[in-house]
Design a protein around this motif. Structure first.
Motif, mmCIF file in Angstrom:
data_model
loop_
_atom_site.group_PDB
_atom_site.id
_atom_site.type_symbol
_atom_site.label_atom_id
_atom_site.label_comp_id
_atom_site.label_asym_id
_atom_site.label_seq_id
_atom_site.Cartn_x
_atom_site.Cartn_y
_atom_site.Cartn_z
ATOM 1 N N VAL A 1 1.261 -0.907 -0.093
ATOM 2 C CA VAL A 1 0.313 -0.360 0.589
ATOM 3 C C VAL A 1 0.949 1.284 0.133
ATOM 4 O O VAL A 1 1.914 1.350 0.935
ATOM 5 C CB VAL A 1 -0.905 0.271 1.074
ATOM 6 N N ALA A 2 0.594 2.387 -0.512
ATOM 7 C CA ALA A 2 1.179 3.241 -1.202
ATOM 8 C C ALA A 2 1.663 4.505 -0.253
ATOM 9 O O ALA A 2 2.400 4.277 0.751
ATOM 10 C CB ALA A 2 0.755 4.162 -2.316
ATOM 11 N N ALA A 3 0.233 4.328 0.886
ATOM 12 C CA ALA A 3 0.952 4.896 2.020
ATOM 13 C C ALA A 3 0.999 4.068 3.375
ATOM 14 O O ALA A 3 1.539 4.619 4.259
ATOM 15 C CB ALA A 3 -0.720 5.322 1.932
ATOM 16 N N GLN A 4 0.799 2.870 3.566
ATOM 17 C CA GLN A 4 2.048 2.017 4.281
ATOM 18 C C GLN A 4 2.685 1.101 3.458
ATOM 19 O O GLN A 4 2.328 -0.148 3.680
ATOM 20 C CB GLN A 4 0.205 1.486 5.341
ATOM 21 N N PRO A 5 3.518 1.540 3.429
ATOM 22 C CA PRO A 5 4.619 0.871 2.613
ATOM 23 C C PRO A 5 5.548 -0.530 3.784
ATOM 24 O O PRO A 5 5.114 -1.826 3.113
ATOM 25 C CB PRO A 5 6.021 1.767 2.832
ATOM 26 N N GLU A 6 4.765 -0.629 4.940
ATOM 27 C CA GLU A 6 5.082 -2.216 5.461
ATOM 28 C C GLU A 6 4.097 -2.726 5.283
ATOM 29 O O GLU A 6 4.216 -4.158 5.240
ATOM 30 C CB GLU A 6 4.809 -2.133 7.143
ATOM 31 N N THR A 7 2.487 -2.408 4.595
ATOM 32 C CA THR A 7 1.963 -3.405 4.049
ATOM 33 C C THR A 7 1.987 -4.524 3.146
ATOM 34 O O THR A 7 1.690 -3.838 2.017
ATOM 35 C CB THR A 7 -0.086 -2.784 4.442
ATOM 36 N N HIS A 8 2.142 -5.828 2.974
ATOM 37 C CA HIS A 8 2.677 -6.189 1.531
ATOM 38 C C HIS A 8 1.388 -6.878 1.342
ATOM 39 O O HIS A 8 0.857 -7.810 2.186
ATOM 40 C CB HIS A 8 3.545 -7.083 1.843
ATOM 41 N N ALA B 1 -2.624 4.438 -5.459
ATOM 42 C CA ALA B 1 -2.494 3.672 -4.615
ATOM 43 C C ALA B 1 -1.656 2.675 -3.625
ATOM 44 O O ALA B 1 -1.458 2.505 -2.744
ATOM 45 C CB ALA B 1 -4.359 3.331 -4.233
ATOM 46 N N TYR B 2 -0.968 2.203 -4.957
ATOM 47 C CA TYR B 2 -0.599 0.920 -4.369
ATOM 48 C C TYR B 2 1.107 1.197 -5.464
ATOM 49 O O TYR B 2 1.090 1.399 -6.123
ATOM 50 C CB TYR B 2 -1.410 -0.726 -5.124
ATOM 51 N N LYS B 3 2.003 0.325 -4.018
ATOM 52 C CA LYS B 3 3.343 0.702 -4.850
ATOM 53 C C LYS B 3 4.265 -0.745 -5.210
ATOM 54 O O LYS B 3 3.999 -1.384 -3.921
ATOM 55 C CB LYS B 3 4.210 1.551 -3.782
ATOM 56 N N VAL B 4 4.504 -1.135 -6.404
ATOM 57 C CA VAL B 4 4.640 -1.816 -6.908
ATOM 58 C C VAL B 4 6.751 -2.038 -6.173
ATOM 59 O O VAL B 4 7.135 -1.451 -6.577
ATOM 60 C CB VAL B 4 5.498 -2.648 -8.207
ATOM 61 N N ASP B 5 6.433 -3.065 -5.614
ATOM 62 C CA ASP B 5 8.259 -3.169 -4.350
ATOM 63 C C ASP B 5 8.959 -4.348 -5.256
ATOM 64 O O ASP B 5 10.070 -3.871 -5.358
ATOM 65 C CB ASP B 5 7.698 -3.524 -3.518
#
Lengths: 263, 407
Positions: free
Chosen positions: A16-23, A60-64
């Motif tokens: 989650v872009a706003a919560q990078p720890e939430t995979h 809203a999401y981030k590709v790690d």
């Protein structure tokens, strides 16, 4: 009769872009070729919608990790509008109401964007009419504000209307069946079948099997805790319909509670 | 002209002489003289005053500007018995003007209004709708200050709608690229069971600074609706007030502003429930690009006798750039407990991320998505005003302005 690859998802991990720890998506590989219908099933919270939104480019999401290829091209960093203009379409689980903007206005702007050229009013109206007719929708629908005050069924039909006008090469239908009664579901599914072309790929995200009775998938994948844990054919969907997700979860050593807690 | 000689035109002697020279009736010469005295006595407003808190008027004293008159064009069919035309003519010919002119917006309440009352000229317009008369279509009054350079204009409009009459008036204000200072006054008398719709269509040039007051007095069962589209000008401050005196009267104030660059909009509204069972609605919206700014100060007042009042007030501001800024200051003054409703809502923030993603996922780039979202945001205000042509045209104007706006 497998066509060329439309969508290739490789080792995709998403947070989650706003919560990078939430995979949420924790390593997904998926390939959809032209002419294929894939169903992505899974319990609530397994990451299905996140995967759909990420493929469509949601900020809203981030590709790690990993890549998304569309027609062979790496689009992982493309903006959502670039993906859409290239022929990707996401039918939203919860289509956003946009008061003051009519369906006509949105459709015309979207069609012009997709074609990269002005669409003459006459040509546009003709196309809109024929698409409405094809989907057995009343013309008054187009004059209403986008998703504003629409019933659940109307919202989903409005999505399919947009898909019909934009003629995507990849359609991602995110829980298009949710909130629909059996008649509305059949109408929407028939609409999708009407719009299906041999050169396009379809990815259906669903919790239940029933939409798949109308739109037959060639492949079925089960997503659990952000990973595809099973892949098969239509028989896998029918098995889930009979037994639910529990047997699969048990086999994997996941209990319901863990599943609910696992991000 | 120097500052001193400019200011001389606002003295009582100069104002009276000009009024006599114009051929004003005696009572009007005296009114203008009174206004000049008020002008001499009143200070410029300062930001210590709540309605002026967000707008700096330094350097905008009317005394620093030569008075000029905008030209006026009137379009639309006027039914027999009604009067739509020059306020100077009306003052001589229509008896009701003497009683009403300057009685709602008085010269003594503001230095700008005093200047207006003293100096309005060929840009004064009277709309008189006799009892039971309904205008078939809108009357458009175009106030054109394009020939004005570095001067002040004082447009004035008096609308008298007698019992059971009905009219829609569009006031379009335009100017050129040169600096213009405008101080306008619009008085509206909505007689018993009359229906008056007033649309302010601001198309001022980029260097115009406008201060306009609108005040309507509503008699029993009347309906007064104001719409305002603010897009032009460097500074536009509008004060729009509805005095709901008559039982069962209804008012609506809907304003939209689209700002870019260093545009500054300031709206003040008052919905004053005086009579029983009165209904009011206020919706002020803005979308702000560049370093533009919007301020809103809105008062909902429910008086002691306003039992059963129903009031709603909304202010929404969309910030389209990081430099844009909006201030919202809603105030409720409720003196009676026996009311139907008194709601207020205020929001300031960026465009809804979900709506934006939805539009983008349909292929619209950021600007294209904002163009559509903002025109929709505005349409919901203006579209309900009952002038579909203007609402449709607005959508095009919004899109055109946002095509080049700094986002």
């Amino acid at each position: 009769m497998t066509g060329s690859p439309i969508l290739e998802v490789r080792g995709l991990k998403v947070s989650v872009a706003a919560q990078p720890e939430t995979h949420i998506v924790r390593g997904v590989d998926l390939q959809v070729n032209a002419g294929e219908v894939h169903a992505l099933m899974g319990p609530n919270g397994s990451g299905k919608s996140t995967l759909a939104s990420t493929i469509a480019g949601s900020p809203a999401y981030k590709v790690d990790e990993g890549t998304i290829l569309y027609k062979g091209e790496d689009i992982t960093k493309w903006r959502p509008d670039e993906r859409a203009r290239a022929g990707m379409f996401l039918s939203f689980q919860y289509p956003t109401p946009i008061p003051g903007v009519t369906m006509v206005n949105l459709l015309r702007s979207a069609l012009q964007a997709r074609r990269g050229a002005e669409v003459p009013a006459r040509e546009f109206i003709a196309e809109m009419r024929s698409t409405l007719a094809q989907l057995k929708m009343d013309e008054s629908f187009a004059r209403r504000y986008v998703n504003d005050g629409f019933s659940g069924g109307e919202k989903k039909r409005a999505e399919i209307l947009q898909m019909g006008m934009l003629k995507p090469d990849l359609a991602i239908l995110d829980e298009t069946d949710s909130g629909l009664d059996v008649d509305a579901l059949r109408t929407v599914a028939e609409g999708v079948n009407e719009l299906k072309r041999p050169d396009m790929g379809i990815l259906i995200i669903t919790h239940y099997e029933r939409i798949l009775d109308y739109i037959k998938p060639d492949f079925v994948h089960v997503l659990v805790s952000g990973r595809i844990v099973r892949s098969g054919d239509f028989e896998l969907a029918k098995q889930i319909e009979r037994t639910g997700y529990d047997p699969i979860l048990q086999e994997l050593g996941i209990t319901r509670t863990e599943e609910a807690v696992a991000p | 002209m120097t500052q001193a000689t400019l200011a001389e035109q606002y003295t009582e002697a100069a104002v009276s002489a000009a009024s006599v020279h114009r051929g004003d009736p005696d009572w009007l010469v005296e009114r203008r003289a009174e206004a000049a005295r008020a002008f001499a006595a009143l200070p410029m407003p300062t930001q210590a005053l709540r309605p002026w808190r967000y707008t700096d008027v330094a350097g905008l004293d009317p005394a620093g500007f030569a008075a000029a008159a905008a030209s006026v064009r009137i379009d639309g069919a006027v039914p027999a018995g009604a009067f739509v035309g020059s306020l100077a003519d009306g003052a001589a010919k229509v008896p009701v003007v003497r009683e009403r002119l300057g009685s709602l917006l008085t010269a003594t309440e503001s230095r700008f209004l005093a200047a207006n009352a003293a100096k309005w000229g060929a840009d004064g317009v009277l709309v008189h709708i006799p009892r039971g008369v309904a205008f078939a279509g809108p009357i458009t009054i175009t106030v054109d200050a394009s020939a004005v350079v570095n001067e002040a204009v004082y447009p004035r409009l008096l609308i008298v709608a007698e019992e059971r009459s009905e009219a829609t008036i569009v006031v379009r204000t335009t100017s050129g690229d040169a600096p213009v200072m405008a101080a306008g006054a619009i008085e509206v008398f909505a007689g018993q069971a009359s229906q008056v719709r007033l649309l302010l269509d601001d198309r001022w040039g980029a260097q115009t600074r406008d201060f306009t007051w609108v005040r309507g007095r509503l008699e029993r069962d009347s309906n007064f609706q104001v719409g305002s589209i603010a897009m032009g000008g460097l500074l536009v401050k509008q004060t729009v007030e509805a005095l709901l005196e008559g039982e069962g009267s209804t008012s609506g104030i809907r304003a939209v502003a689209l700002g870019d660059a260093n545009q500054h909009f300031d709206f003040v509204t008052l919905q004053d429930h005086i009579g029983p069972r009165t209904t009011s609605f206020v919706e002020v919206k803005s979308a702000l690009a560049g370093a533009s700014r919007q301020a809103y100060y809105g008062i909902t007042r429910i008086g002691l006798d306003a039992v059963g009042a129903d009031a709603d007030q909304t202010n929404r501001n969309l910030l389209l750039s990081n430099e844009a800024k909006a201030d919202s200051d809603p105030v409720l003054e409720i003196l009676t407990a026996n009311i139907a409703r008194c709601g207020h809502h205020a929001a300031v923030g960026p465009v809804d991320a979900e709506a934006l993603f939805y539009m983008q996922s349909r292929g619209l780039d950021m600007r294209g998505a904002l163009q559509l979202l903002v025109s929709g945001f505005f349409y919901s205000v203006v579209g309900e005003f009952g002038l579909p042509e203007i609402a449709d045209e607005l959508s095009g104007r919004v899109q055109a302005k946002l095509a080049t706006a700094t986002l």
